[in-house]
Design a protein around this motif. Structure first.
Motif, PDB file in Angstrom:
ATOM      1  N   VAL A 293       0.826  -1.208   0.000  1.00 16.02           N
ATOM      2  CA  VAL A 293       0.000   0.000   0.000  1.00 16.02           C
ATOM      3  C   VAL A 293       0.859   1.256   0.000  1.00 16.02           C
ATOM      4  O   VAL A 293       0.603   2.208  -0.745  1.00 16.02           O
ATOM      5  N   ASP A 294       1.879   1.281   0.837  1.00 18.78           N
ATOM      6  CA  ASP A 294       2.751   2.455   0.919  1.00 18.78           C
ATOM      7  C   ASP A 294       3.394   2.758  -0.424  1.00 18.78           C
ATOM      8  O   ASP A 294       3.482   3.922  -0.843  1.00 18.78           O
ATOM      9  N   HIS A 295       3.824   1.733  -1.125  1.00 19.36           N
ATOM     10  CA  HIS A 295       4.438   1.924  -2.432  1.00 19.36           C
ATOM     11  C   HIS A 295       3.443   2.517  -3.420  1.00 19.36           C
ATOM     12  O   HIS A 295       3.773   3.441  -4.177  1.00 19.36           O
ATOM     13  N   VAL A 296       2.231   1.983  -3.439  1.00 21.19           N
ATOM     14  CA  VAL A 296       1.223   2.455  -4.390  1.00 21.19           C
ATOM     15  C   VAL A 296       0.865   3.910  -4.118  1.00 21.19           C
ATOM     16  O   VAL A 296       0.729   4.721  -5.048  1.00 21.19           O
ATOM     17  N   ILE A 297       0.727   4.277  -2.848  1.00 22.07           N
ATOM     18  CA  ILE A 297       0.403   5.661  -2.503  1.00 22.07           C
ATOM     19  C   ILE A 297       1.501   6.604  -2.984  1.00 22.07           C
ATOM     20  O   ILE A 297       1.232   7.649  -3.598  1.00 22.07           O
TER      21      ILE A 297
END
Length: 237
Positions: free
Chosen positions: A33-37
């Motif tokens: 999730v952190d990467h996608v954000i």
């Protein structure tokens, strides 16, 4: 989900990764999730992810969101993939370099996997774009390996894998697998199995490292849900 994630069973994905070891150079990313954000808001250059040859989902939250669109998104955490890789007879005979952990951590890893040909590449404190960064890229690009486990913080490992191609690396595969070696050598503890099964690994990390993880999981992380509703369910761009 902004990325073309790999499908299939874990065994098939692992076979594909091992098969890349003696092919023209490529790299594997394991977005969460952190990467996608950070990809959505521009903090990570899109070409770094578009340049990856394989994108494997490392987030059960992303898999749950994909399910709302009727898509089965297999989850294969980078730490699980690293564990399976080092235990696989199919990887024996490959030169596997490790970039990120210090020498003591590497020696612990090598002792645990004596059948694998593990090689250490020193990773000084790196800031992308500096002289030290450029020097480290050149050293890794010229080193003798079939696989490189890039175990530095996001997004440095992805930027590093991308930079190896620009530095002229011809063959092999880089796996961006974060803290995988720390988990394998006991320097960090993964969430208990029940947390993993309930998609609550983020909560375990938040409780274990509240000061470090508060911003990621409490302030920034929830943005994925608003983005999903806006772009995936309502169709706005």
């Amino acid at each position: 989900m902004t990325l073309d994630f790999a499908g299939g069973e874990r065994s098939a994905m692992l076979d594909r990764v091992i098969g890349m070891a003696r092919q023209p150079y490529g790299y594997v990313v394991t977005p969460n999730v952190d990467h996608v954000i950070k990809l959505m808001d521009g903090r990570v250059p899109r070409d770094v992810y578009e340049g990856a040859d394989l994108k494997i989902c490392d987030s059960r939250i992303l898999a749950h969101l994909a399910r709302l669109r009727g898509v089965r998104l297999p989850v294969y955490p980078g730490s699980d993939m690293t564990t399976d890789l080092l235990a696989s007879p199919a990887a024996e005979g490959l030169a596997i370099a490790v970039f990120g952990p210090d020498r003591a951590a590497f020696d612990d890893l090598a002792a645990r996997y004596p059948r694998q040909d593990l090689r250490w590449i020193e990773a000084p404190m790196l800031t992308p774009g500096t002289h030290g960064w450029t020097a480290a890229v050149k050293v890794a690009a010229k080193a003798d390996w079939d696989m490189l486990l890039a175990c530095v913080s996001f997004p440095k490992q992805e930027l590093f894998a991308h930079a190896l191609r620009a530095a002229g690396r011809k063959t092999g595969v880089t796996l961006c697998v974060g803290a995988s070696v720390d988990f394998l050598t006991g320097r960090q503890q993964r969430a208990p199995r029940i947390f993993q099964q309930l998609s609550l690994e983020w909560l375990h990390r938040l409780l274990s490292q509240p000061r470090r993880m508060f911003r990621r999981y409490v302030i920034e992380g929830p943005a994925i849900f608003a983005w999903f509703v806006r772009t995936e369910l309502l169709g706005s761009r």
